[in-house]
Write a protein that holds these residues in place. Structure first.
Motif, PDB file in Angstrom:
ATOM      1  N   VAL A 134       0.842  -1.200   0.000  1.00  0.00           N
ATOM      2  CA  VAL A 134       0.000   0.000   0.000  1.00  0.00           C
ATOM      3  C   VAL A 134       0.876   1.249   0.000  1.00  0.00           C
ATOM      4  O   VAL A 134       0.634   2.201  -0.752  1.00  0.00           O
ATOM      5  CB  VAL A 134      -0.951   0.002   1.207  1.00  0.00           C
ATOM      6  N   ALA A 135       1.906   1.251   0.834  1.00  0.00           N
ATOM      7  CA  ALA A 135       2.800   2.405   0.907  1.00  0.00           C
ATOM      8  C   ALA A 135       3.497   2.647  -0.431  1.00  0.00           C
ATOM      9  O   ALA A 135       3.699   3.807  -0.835  1.00  0.00           O
ATOM     10  CB  ALA A 135       3.831   2.193   2.013  1.00  0.00           C
ATOM     11  N   GLU A 136       3.846   1.584  -1.142  1.00  0.00           N
ATOM     12  CA  GLU A 136       4.515   1.752  -2.434  1.00  0.00           C
ATOM     13  C   GLU A 136       3.572   2.322  -3.481  1.00  0.00           C
ATOM     14  O   GLU A 136       3.979   3.162  -4.301  1.00  0.00           O
ATOM     15  CB  GLU A 136       5.104   0.422  -2.903  1.00  0.00           C
ATOM     16  N   VAL A 137       2.317   1.884  -3.478  1.00  0.00           N
ATOM     17  CA  VAL A 137       1.333   2.471  -4.398  1.00  0.00           C
ATOM     18  C   VAL A 137       1.244   3.977  -4.161  1.00  0.00           C
ATOM     19  O   VAL A 137       1.274   4.782  -5.106  1.00  0.00           O
ATOM     20  CB  VAL A 137      -0.053   1.822  -4.207  1.00  0.00           C
ATOM     21  N   THR A 144       6.718  10.226  -3.709  1.00  0.00           N
ATOM     22  CA  THR A 144       7.330  10.440  -2.389  1.00  0.00           C
ATOM     23  C   THR A 144       8.349   9.367  -2.014  1.00  0.00           C
ATOM     24  O   THR A 144       8.577   9.125  -0.833  1.00  0.00           O
ATOM     25  CB  THR A 144       6.235  10.501  -1.309  1.00  0.00           C
ATOM     26  N   PHE A 145       8.960   8.726  -3.001  1.00  0.00           N
ATOM     27  CA  PHE A 145      10.043   7.799  -2.656  1.00  0.00           C
ATOM     28  C   PHE A 145      11.207   8.602  -2.072  1.00  0.00           C
ATOM     29  O   PHE A 145      11.553   9.671  -2.595  1.00  0.00           O
ATOM     30  CB  PHE A 145      10.512   7.037  -3.897  1.00  0.00           C
ATOM     31  N   PRO A 146      11.824   8.123  -1.006  1.00  0.00           N
ATOM     32  CA  PRO A 146      12.935   8.876  -0.400  1.00  0.00           C
ATOM     33  C   PRO A 146      14.168   8.881  -1.295  1.00  0.00           C
ATOM     34  O   PRO A 146      14.333   8.004  -2.151  1.00  0.00           O
ATOM     35  CB  PRO A 146      13.195   8.107   0.904  1.00  0.00           C
ATOM     36  N   ALA A 147      15.006   9.854  -1.101  1.00  0.00           N
ATOM     37  CA  ALA A 147      16.250   9.945  -1.863  1.00  0.00           C
ATOM     38  C   ALA A 147      17.051   8.663  -1.681  1.00  0.00           C
ATOM     39  O   ALA A 147      17.154   8.123  -0.569  1.00  0.00           O
ATOM     40  CB  ALA A 147      17.063  11.146  -1.391  1.00  0.00           C
ATOM     41  N   GLY A 148      17.581   8.163  -2.761  1.00  0.00           N
ATOM     42  CA  GLY A 148      18.372   6.940  -2.705  1.00  0.00           C
ATOM     43  C   GLY A 148      17.575   5.689  -2.974  1.00  0.00           C
ATOM     44  O   GLY A 148      18.154   4.614  -3.193  1.00  0.00           O
TER      45      GLY A 148
END
Length: 351
Positions: A134-137, A144-148
């Motif tokens: 769910v968080a990845e969707v 909003t993927f974090p840097a890296g």
């Protein structure tokens, strides 16, 4: 109070899935004209009783035949799919029908055959991590993927800034915790676990945490099995179809169809027919049924106790005409504002 519908494309007795699909689209047009807020389509596989196997297809079809009602999934079974695939598919639907698309996410184990058939890697099956999926969707939709992170720096459809509304569907406190922590909408399946509705929905509201551009405040939907008819006796007769179908499935008959009210009456023991369809001694019923006055009183109490923002109608009324009459009575009961007349049916359904 906003009212919505979750549609299974129920296959009426003596008909086929083709007619069930046509009926589902007619229900969408009818609900749009009545002023319902949204219609969600279920995901069920290898279930002859319902023709809604892939909600995205019915969403697109319904959206082209309606004007204002929101269309969504209730729910897409995320444990079977790639989060990227789901995010991109619903983002594209949002591009096609701006401001009208809902992504309702859930999960289900539907038996060995279906789980194996939907699985890509059958030799080394992974156990899906539902919260992570769910968080990845959401990370794909909101960028909003974090840097890296391996997916950072790859915006999804940057020329389409809009995103679908995101909802988590569940029937337990665990699901309400997840939705609250992620800052998205929560829909409780009261037709599955009516006894757990109040605790889960209040828990969601109390633990809700706003997250960036998602919801600024909690938003919850209570889904209830509702059958309304002009008289008490007729509603009790119609809800027999849902009772008998549930009895068949619990007995292990997963090929069961939703029976007609007359067939259901011959299957159900007197004790089952007499079960309450309103709140008795504080206990919520599995099926809410009755005339408009009776049903309104029960639903008002459910909304008050759960603090739901919206009601979603789920039912297993066998005949599509009876089903739509129930929707009409609900629309009148809650004084929905009608929209313009729906587009004419594209094909003739059964009588």
């Amino acid at each position: 109070m906003e009212l919505s519908i979750v549609e299974l494309a129920t296959v009426a007795p003596g008909t086929s899935e083709k007619e069930g699909l046509a009926d589902a689209l007619e229900t969408a047009r009818h609900a749009d004209a009545l002023g319902f807020h949204r219609i969600w389509f279920a995901e069920h596989h290898l279930t002859p009783m319902g023709a809604s196997h892939h909600p995205e297809l019915l969403m697109a079809a319904a959206a082209t035949q309606t004007s204002g009602i929101r269309v969504g999934s209730g729910a897409v079974l995320l444990n079977h799919y790639s989060p990227f695939k789901i995010a991109e598919m619903f983002k594209q639907l949002e591009a096609l029908f701006p401001g009208r698309v809902d992504l309702g996410m859930g999960r289900a184990t539907a038996g060995k055959t279906i789980d194996l058939a939907l699985r890509q890697d059958r030799q080394n099956p992974a156990q899906p991590d539902h919260p992570q999926q769910v968080a990845e969707v959401l990370a794909w939709l909101y960028g909003t993927f974090p840097a890296g992170h391996a997916f950072a720096g790859n915006p999804m459809m940057p020329s389409v800034p809009e995103v679908p509304q995101t909802w988590l569907l569940g029937s337990s406190v665990g699901g309400s915790n997840l939705a609250a922590g992620l800052g998205i909408g929560y829909t409780f399946s009261g037709f599955i676990n009516p006894a757990g509705a109040v605790e889960a929905m209040r828990n969601y509201r109390e633990r809700f945490q706003p997250k960036g551009h998602r919801l600024a405040s909690p938003r919850s939907i209570l889904a209830v099995n509702i059958t309304v008819a002009d008289t008490h006796d007729e509603a009790r007769r119609l809800v027999g179809s849902a009772r008998a179908f549930t009895k068949r499935v619990r007995a292990g008959d997963f090929s069961a169809l939703v029976p007609s009210p007359d067939d259901a009456a011959g299957e159900l023991p007197p004790t089952e027919k007499e079960r309450p369809t309103s709140i008795v001694d504080g206990e919520w019923p599995m099926f809410v049924a009755g005339n408009p006055t009776e049903v309104r009183a029960t639903l008002d109490q459910m909304v008050s106790e759960s603090r739901a923002d919206e009601l979603m109608v789920y039912n297993l009324i066998a005949d599509p005409g009876d089903r739509r009459r129930s929707h009409e009575l609900l629309a009148e009961m809650f004084e929905l504002a009608p929209r313009s007349a729906p587009a004419p049916a594209l094909s003739k359904t059964h009588a």
